[in-house]
Enzyme design. Structure first.
Site, PDB file in Angstrom:
ATOM      1  N   CYS A  95      -8.512 -60.700 161.401  1.00 19.87           N
ATOM      2  CA  CYS A  95      -7.934 -61.342 162.564  1.00 19.87           C
ATOM      3  C   CYS A  95      -7.340 -60.262 163.462  1.00 19.87           C
ATOM      4  O   CYS A  95      -6.703 -59.330 162.988  1.00 19.87           O
ATOM      5  CB  CYS A  95      -6.854 -62.306 162.096  1.00 19.87           C
ATOM      6  SG  CYS A  95      -5.777 -62.844 163.414  1.00 19.87           S
ATOM      7  N   TYR A 134       1.716 -59.258 112.373  1.00 16.31           N
ATOM      8  CA  TYR A 134       0.410 -59.300 111.711  1.00 16.31           C
ATOM      9  C   TYR A 134       0.096 -58.023 110.932  1.00 16.31           C
ATOM     10  O   TYR A 134      -0.976 -57.879 110.376  1.00 16.31           O
ATOM     11  CB  TYR A 134      -0.708 -59.592 112.713  1.00 16.31           C
ATOM     12  CG  TYR A 134      -0.702 -58.691 113.942  1.00 16.31           C
ATOM     13  CD1 TYR A 134      -0.936 -57.328 113.832  1.00 16.31           C
ATOM     14  CD2 TYR A 134      -0.470 -59.224 115.202  1.00 16.31           C
ATOM     15  CE1 TYR A 134      -0.923 -56.506 114.943  1.00 16.31           C
ATOM     16  CE2 TYR A 134      -0.459 -58.402 116.333  1.00 16.31           C
ATOM     17  CZ  TYR A 134      -0.683 -57.042 116.192  1.00 16.31           C
ATOM     18  OH  TYR A 134      -0.667 -56.220 117.291  1.00 16.31           O
ATOM     19  N   TYR A 168       5.386 -46.404 151.381  1.00 15.94           N
ATOM     20  CA  TYR A 168       5.561 -46.529 149.933  1.00 15.94           C
ATOM     21  C   TYR A 168       5.170 -47.938 149.483  1.00 15.94           C
ATOM     22  O   TYR A 168       4.404 -48.121 148.530  1.00 15.94           O
ATOM     23  CB  TYR A 168       7.023 -46.221 149.577  1.00 15.94           C
ATOM     24  CG  TYR A 168       7.327 -46.418 148.109  1.00 15.94           C
ATOM     25  CD1 TYR A 168       7.950 -47.582 147.671  1.00 15.94           C
ATOM     26  CD2 TYR A 168       6.994 -45.457 147.167  1.00 15.94           C
ATOM     27  CE1 TYR A 168       8.209 -47.786 146.330  1.00 15.94           C
ATOM     28  CE2 TYR A 168       7.252 -45.647 145.827  1.00 15.94           C
ATOM     29  CZ  TYR A 168       7.863 -46.810 145.414  1.00 15.94           C
ATOM     30  OH  TYR A 168       8.113 -47.012 144.082  1.00 15.94           O
ATOM     31  N   ASP A 169       5.654 -48.930 150.216  1.00 16.35           N
ATOM     32  CA  ASP A 169       5.294 -50.307 149.891  1.00 16.35           C
ATOM     33  C   ASP A 169       3.794 -50.528 149.972  1.00 16.35           C
ATOM     34  O   ASP A 169       3.210 -51.233 149.163  1.00 16.35           O
ATOM     35  CB  ASP A 169       5.991 -51.284 150.839  1.00 16.35           C
ATOM     36  CG  ASP A 169       7.451 -51.467 150.457  1.00 16.35           C
ATOM     37  OD1 ASP A 169       8.201 -51.997 151.274  1.00 16.35           O
ATOM     38  OD2 ASP A 169       7.823 -51.058 149.342  1.00 16.35           O
ATOM     39  N   GLU A 202       2.694 -58.353 117.758  1.00 18.39           N
ATOM     40  CA  GLU A 202       2.441 -58.421 119.200  1.00 18.39           C
ATOM     41  C   GLU A 202       3.558 -59.168 119.920  1.00 18.39           C
ATOM     42  O   GLU A 202       3.923 -60.278 119.526  1.00 18.39           O
ATOM     43  CB  GLU A 202       1.109 -59.173 119.388  1.00 18.39           C
ATOM     44  CG  GLU A 202       0.418 -58.886 120.668  1.00 18.39           C
ATOM     45  CD  GLU A 202      -0.455 -57.637 120.617  1.00 18.39           C
ATOM     46  OE1 GLU A 202      -0.399 -56.881 119.620  1.00 18.39           O
ATOM     47  OE2 GLU A 202      -1.177 -57.415 121.595  1.00 18.39           O
ATOM     48  N   GLU A 212      -8.148 -63.955 112.195  1.00 23.99           N
ATOM     49  CA  GLU A 212      -6.986 -64.484 112.922  1.00 23.99           C
ATOM     50  C   GLU A 212      -7.137 -64.186 114.406  1.00 23.99           C
ATOM     51  O   GLU A 212      -7.897 -63.283 114.782  1.00 23.99           O
ATOM     52  CB  GLU A 212      -5.715 -63.808 112.391  1.00 23.99           C
ATOM     53  CG  GLU A 212      -5.655 -62.341 112.781  1.00 23.99           C
ATOM     54  CD  GLU A 212      -4.691 -61.495 111.942  1.00 23.99           C
ATOM     55  OE1 GLU A 212      -5.006 -61.231 110.766  1.00 23.99           O
ATOM     56  OE2 GLU A 212      -3.651 -61.107 112.490  1.00 23.99           O
ATOM     57  N   CYS A 264      -9.982 -66.616 163.872  1.00 26.72           N
ATOM     58  CA  CYS A 264      -9.031 -66.722 162.763  1.00 26.72           C
ATOM     59  C   CYS A 264      -8.560 -68.168 162.613  1.00 26.72           C
ATOM     60  O   CYS A 264      -8.060 -68.754 163.579  1.00 26.72           O
ATOM     61  CB  CYS A 264      -7.830 -65.809 163.021  1.00 26.72           C
ATOM     62  SG  CYS A 264      -6.474 -66.097 161.889  1.00 26.72           S
ATOM     63  N   LYS A 281      -6.741 -62.692 118.049  1.00 29.36           N
ATOM     64  CA  LYS A 281      -6.273 -61.432 118.628  1.00 29.36           C
ATOM     65  C   LYS A 281      -5.401 -61.803 119.825  1.00 29.36           C
ATOM     66  O   LYS A 281      -5.887 -62.309 120.833  1.00 29.36           O
ATOM     67  CB  LYS A 281      -7.460 -60.585 119.072  1.00 29.36           C
ATOM     68  CG  LYS A 281      -7.049 -59.229 119.603  1.00 29.36           C
ATOM     69  CD  LYS A 281      -8.276 -58.344 119.789  1.00 29.36           C
ATOM     70  CE  LYS A 281      -7.908 -56.931 120.178  1.00 29.36           C
ATOM     71  NZ  LYS A 281      -7.191 -56.828 121.421  1.00 29.36           N
ATOM     72  N   ASP A 339      -3.171 -61.532 123.095  1.00 27.60           N
ATOM     73  CA  ASP A 339      -3.233 -60.670 124.273  1.00 27.60           C
ATOM     74  C   ASP A 339      -1.823 -60.332 124.742  1.00 27.60           C
ATOM     75  O   ASP A 339      -1.277 -60.946 125.646  1.00 27.60           O
ATOM     76  CB  ASP A 339      -4.009 -61.407 125.371  1.00 27.60           C
ATOM     77  CG  ASP A 339      -4.578 -60.441 126.388  1.00 27.60           C
ATOM     78  OD1 ASP A 339      -4.431 -59.222 126.187  1.00 27.60           O
ATOM     79  OD2 ASP A 339      -5.153 -60.909 127.377  1.00 27.60           O
ATOM     80  N   ALA A 370       7.849 -48.175 154.265  1.00 25.21           N
ATOM     81  CA  ALA A 370       6.678 -49.023 154.528  1.00 25.21           C
ATOM     82  C   ALA A 370       5.431 -48.405 153.895  1.00 25.21           C
ATOM     83  O   ALA A 370       4.626 -49.103 153.278  1.00 25.21           O
ATOM     84  CB  ALA A 370       6.479 -49.182 156.031  1.00 25.21           C
ATOM     85  N   CYS A 380      -0.292 -64.140 164.719  1.00 17.32           N
ATOM     86  CA  CYS A 380      -0.909 -64.897 163.633  1.00 17.32           C
ATOM     87  C   CYS A 380       0.136 -65.251 162.571  1.00 17.32           C
ATOM     88  O   CYS A 380       0.745 -64.357 161.987  1.00 17.32           O
ATOM     89  CB  CYS A 380      -2.025 -64.068 163.014  1.00 17.32           C
ATOM     90  SG  CYS A 380      -2.869 -64.922 161.692  1.00 17.32           S
ATOM     91  N   CYS A 436      -4.700 -68.631 163.543  1.00 17.28           N
ATOM     92  CA  CYS A 436      -4.095 -68.486 164.872  1.00 17.28           C
ATOM     93  C   CYS A 436      -5.075 -68.592 166.023  1.00 17.28           C
ATOM     94  O   CYS A 436      -4.669 -68.597 167.184  1.00 17.28           O
ATOM     95  CB  CYS A 436      -3.337 -67.164 164.964  1.00 17.28           C
ATOM     96  SG  CYS A 436      -4.416 -65.731 165.104  1.00 17.28           S
ATOM     97  N   LYS A 485     -14.565 -59.857 120.075  1.00 19.63           N
ATOM     98  CA  LYS A 485     -14.038 -60.291 121.383  1.00 19.63           C
ATOM     99  C   LYS A 485     -14.785 -61.517 121.913  1.00 19.63           C
ATOM    100  O   LYS A 485     -15.970 -61.692 121.648  1.00 19.63           O
ATOM    101  CB  LYS A 485     -14.164 -59.147 122.405  1.00 19.63           C
ATOM    102  CG  LYS A 485     -13.394 -57.900 122.044  1.00 19.63           C
ATOM    103  CD  LYS A 485     -11.895 -58.075 122.155  1.00 19.63           C
ATOM    104  CE  LYS A 485     -11.388 -57.819 123.544  1.00 19.63           C
ATOM    105  NZ  LYS A 485     -11.284 -56.449 123.959  1.00 19.63           N
TER     106      LYS A 485
HETATM  107  S1  IVH Z   1      -4.227 -55.469 113.721  1.00 19.53           S
HETATM  108  C1  IVH Z   1      -4.490 -50.967 112.529  1.00 19.53           C
HETATM  109  N1  IVH Z   1      -4.098 -57.965 114.479  1.00 19.53           N
HETATM  110  O1  IVH Z   1      -4.982 -55.472 119.416  1.00 19.53           O
HETATM  111  C2  IVH Z   1      -4.760 -52.157 113.356  1.00 19.53           C
HETATM  112  N2  IVH Z   1      -3.986 -56.290 116.134  1.00 19.53           N
HETATM  113  O2  IVH Z   1      -7.142 -53.733 120.258  1.00 19.53           O
HETATM  114  C3  IVH Z   1      -3.564 -52.933 113.644  1.00 19.53           C
HETATM  115  N3  IVH Z   1      -3.697 -57.166 118.394  1.00 19.53           N
HETATM  116  O3  IVH Z   1      -3.195 -52.487 119.216  1.00 19.53           O
HETATM  117  C4  IVH Z   1      -3.803 -54.018 114.581  1.00 19.53           C
HETATM  118  N4  IVH Z   1      -3.635 -59.276 117.858  1.00 19.53           N
HETATM  119  O4  IVH Z   1      -1.926 -54.625 119.851  1.00 19.53           O
HETATM  120  C5  IVH Z   1      -4.109 -56.681 114.863  1.00 19.53           C
HETATM  121  N5  IVH Z   1      -3.945 -60.190 115.008  1.00 19.53           N
HETATM  122  C6  IVH Z   1      -3.951 -58.941 115.381  1.00 19.53           C
HETATM  123  C7  IVH Z   1      -3.818 -58.566 116.718  1.00 19.53           C
HETATM  124  C8  IVH Z   1      -3.854 -57.230 117.057  1.00 19.53           C
HETATM  125  C9  IVH Z   1      -3.562 -58.415 118.840  1.00 19.53           C
HETATM  126  C10 IVH Z   1      -3.689 -55.988 119.268  1.00 19.53           C
HETATM  127  C11 IVH Z   1      -2.846 -54.846 118.806  1.00 19.53           C
HETATM  128  C12 IVH Z   1      -3.774 -53.674 118.755  1.00 19.53           C
HETATM  129  C13 IVH Z   1      -4.880 -54.093 119.646  1.00 19.53           C
HETATM  130  C14 IVH Z   1      -6.166 -53.395 119.338  1.00 19.53           C
END
Ligand code: IVH
Length: 711
Positions: free
Chosen positions: A443, A236, A47-48, A185, A127, A425, A129, A131, A45, A449, A428, A324
């Protein structure tokens, strides 16, 4: 340092980061003890609770999720489950810029570095970026041989088996250079992420965002699990190659596309700063319609010969930067404030909004954090309170729960009333109390509850509480949600009546999937064995706030019987203002060694709640807490005496003196009163010494103390 006692809402980002780091280390240590040495130091518990705390902070501060976060290590992964891979070329990261002016500076710095003349053309690619997580795929003679995560940039982890399960990544490529390292990515599409979370919700574990889901899926020990996760890939960039891929970034990426790697269709060549920023705006505008999350736009110098000349700084290339996106905001109206009750009883206000699109996502709910936030105290800078009817500014950053940043006071309807946070609450009807110094109201109806029930029952049966084997989370949820009265367990007392109820039931537990005759018999035996338990276990099992194992033991040892404790707690009245010592029951509770006013208050509140009393009575009808044994009378000259230490002690610390006195059966008090039997005064003793002589109490010095106790 730990902030563990602070509600997540109250943590500053610095504190959150600090605590996440501590939790990550702590959980890793327990994982090692449990799996590596088979010698756990804490209960399941506890640990959880550590993992839950980690998850709660991460949900609140998704930007602080660590690469070594325990939430990314799904299941118990033995240390070094993935072998290290040294990258042939380092995997670098990107510099960030946030404004158009920053982009201008970036372009200027590149031009300066290359000594370009004002009229020399400089082309960039732009291009999205993505995530996700960066990945390096090494092909030798067209065959995928290694797939490695970025790791620290120099050494990553070998996740080849898992990468092979991603259908978008070719295992073999035709007409490829002898050595080709493709970089890109790994990500999860938003829709796939939501479907996955829906599936995972049953197990109670969900991912905070698609990026975490992708990371968690990639770190599976069993690649069969990864196979069920819908991971995708965009190429990329590249690492080592035995021959050049082209003359420009654009051509090279197109070539990766020809070999069968998915490449992003939104990559464009830009011939001027204006074109770069225009493409950034276009991608930003279309962001919500993309099926995956992106967090900016990456600009790269297109000409590979120029990239070569520009080279790298320590961690990032000079030829690229990431522009960004800002956090997204929108304006809407606050229709209502609802209160949600969490599994631990915390009342959390949620804003119900007129639907509004924030960064392409329709938002109808947002967090209001806590009571003070609504009052305009603390985090928000504007100082206005938040009222139903207000026009509010909602922000959504990444995939965090949207939040209300601010209100527009000039738009407030005249009739808008200040919000009154409930002290009952909503789940309950028990009292909801907010302790001094706490931001969260909770509560007090823990045992009854419904919002907390499963969690409470889980605690009730956990190892250091009643320790009933065979009742895990899954089983508890099964019993809790069962509509048949012969199956349901809604309160702790129901656990003890289950077997009896089953006798009169036509439907039998042993016929339910996952139970079976043997395990049912075992379960009943485990329950029966706990019809009598130690007082301290029983008290701890009730899950009263602040009464963990240690405090439960302290209280049980003092009151001996649960009944005595309960009488004191039911009678207890807190001091009402200065000079009021509180009732006798109150004084007795706070007089227990180690028990302070906060714990006492929680105890008193628990027994002030009629529903809790009923739940405890029901429980006592089924089982019995065993009286604690009175401690062996200590025979010492100070046993049973109340001692006060004052002034500076020279031969022992204050803590040591206190521990020694207690060991010898004395009670140590902080102030001198009529009840004091003995004052031990060191040099510099002041008012306490004076009081003692006024009251005619015996005063001795440190040496005399040692003589008296025979040391
Ligand atoms: S170029 C030497 N292109 O962003 C640089 N990175 O914040 C090589 N990422 O570690 C990266 N989209 O994981 C590049 N179109 C894109 C990307 C991209 C996502 C990530 C990548 C990198 C991180 C840096």
């Amino acid at each position: 340092m730990t902030h563990a006692e602070k509600p997540v809402d109250d943590l500053t980002p610095e504190e959150a980061a600090e605590e996440l780091a501590a939790l990550s280390a702590e959980i890793a240590r327990h994982d090692k003890l449990y799996h590596g040495k088979d010698a756990p130091e804490i209960s399941d518990a506890d640990y959880d609770a550590l993992r839950q705390r980690n998850a709660a902070i991460e949900a609140h501060f998704p930007e602080l999720v660590r690469e070594d976060s325990p939430s990314l290590k799904v299941g118990a992964e033995p240390a070094g489950a993935f072998t290290p891979v040294r990258h042939s070329r380092p995997m670098l990261s990107l510099d960030n810029v946030f404004s158009d002016a920053d982009v201008t500076d970036f372009v200027q710095s590149v031009r300066r570095f290359l000594s370009l003349k004002p009229n020399d053309e400089l082309v960039f690619t732009a291009e999205p970026k993505i995530d996700g997580l960066s990945m390096s795929l090494r092909y030798v003679d067209g065959e995928l041989v290694t797939a490695a995560t970025r790791g620290d940039g120099t050494t990553g982890e070998n996740v080849t088996a898992n990468i092979r399960t991603i259908s978008e990544i070719p295992n073999r490529i035709k007409d490829a250079p002898d050595v080709l390292e493709v970089r890109g990515e790994v990500y999860m599409a938003r829709e796939d992420f939501m479907a996955l979370n829906e599936r995972m919700a049953e197990s109670g574990r969900v991912f905070a965002n698609p990026r975490n889901a992708a990371a968690g899926s990639l770190r599976q020990i069993d690649s069969n699990v990864t196979k069920t996760r819908p991971l995708r890939f965009f190429a990329y960039a590249w690492g080592e190659t035995s021959e050049p891929l082209g003359e420009t970034q654009f051509e090279a990426v197109a070539r990766l596309g020809k070999w069968g790697f998915p490449v992003n269709p939104l990559m464009e060549r830009c011939r001027s700063l204006d074109e770069m920023v225009a493409h950034y705006r276009a991608i930003e505008a279309g962001r919500a319609d993309l099926p995956y999350d992106i967090d900016g736009v990456v600009y790269k110098v297109d000409d590979l010969a120029l990239q070569e000349r520009l080279g790298f700084r320590s961690r990032s290339p000079r030829w690229a930067t990431a522009h960004k996106f800002p956090a997204e905001k929108a304006m809407t109206e606050l229709d209502a404030i609802d209160i949600q009750v969490g599994r631990t009883g915390a009342l959390t206000p949620v804003a119900r909004l007129k639907p509004v699109t924030v960064g392409g996502v329709v938002v109808t709910n947002a967090t209001l954090h806590n009571e003070d936030y609504i009052k305009g105290i603390g985090i928000r800078s504007d100082g206005h309170d938040i009222r139903v009817g207000d026009t509010v500014i909602v922000q959504r950053a990444g995939d965090v729960i949207p939040q209300i940043l601010d209100i527009l006071p000039e738009k407030r309807p005249k009739a808008a009333q200040p919000y009154v946070f409930p002290d009952i609450c909503p789940a309950c009807g028990s009292h909801a109390v907010r302790e001094e110094g706490e931001a969260v109201r909770r509560c007090t109806g823990g045992l009854v509850c419904p919002a907390q029930a499963v969690e409470r029952i889980r605690h009730f049966v956990s190892r250091n509480a009643l320790d009933i084997e065979g009742l895990g989370e899954k089983q508890i949820e099964f019993f809790y949600n069962h509509s048949d009265a012969n199956f349901s367990i809604r309160t702790p007392a129901d656990i003890f009546t289950l077997e009896e109820r089953q006798k009169s039931s036509l439907a039998k537990l042993e016929n339910v999937d996952g139970f079976g005759a043997v395990s049912v018999k075992k379960l009943y035996a485990a329950i029966d064995a706990r019809r009598e338990v130690e007082h301290s276990r029983f008290l701890f099992a009730l899950g009263i706030r602040h009464i963990g194992e240690t405090n439960a033991k302290r209280l049980a040892r003092h009151f001996l019987s649960f009944e005595a404790l309960r009488i004191a707690a039911s009678e207890a009245k807190m001091p009402q203002g200065k000079g009021d010592p509180g009732s006798a029951g109150w004084q007795e509770i706070v007089g227990v060694n180690g028990i302070g006013a906060v714990v006492a208050e929680a105890l008193v509140e628990f027994f002030a709640e009629a529903q809790n009393i009923r739940a405890v009575d029901d429980l006592l009808g089924q089982m019995k807490p065993r009286d604690e044994e009175a401690p062996q009378a200590v025979s010492s000259p100070v046993a049973g005496k109340t001692v006060v230490f004052t002034g500076s002690l020279e031969k022992m610390s204050r803590d040591e003196a206190k521990a020694m006195a207690e060991r010898l059966g004395a009670k140590v008090a902080g102030s001198v009163s009529k009840k004091t039997d003995l004052v031990v005064a060191g040099p510099g003793a002041g008012s306490k010494l004076k009081q003692a002589s006024e009251l005619g109490i015996e005063v001795i010095d440190e040496d005399q103390w040692f003589e008296r106790v025979g040391r």
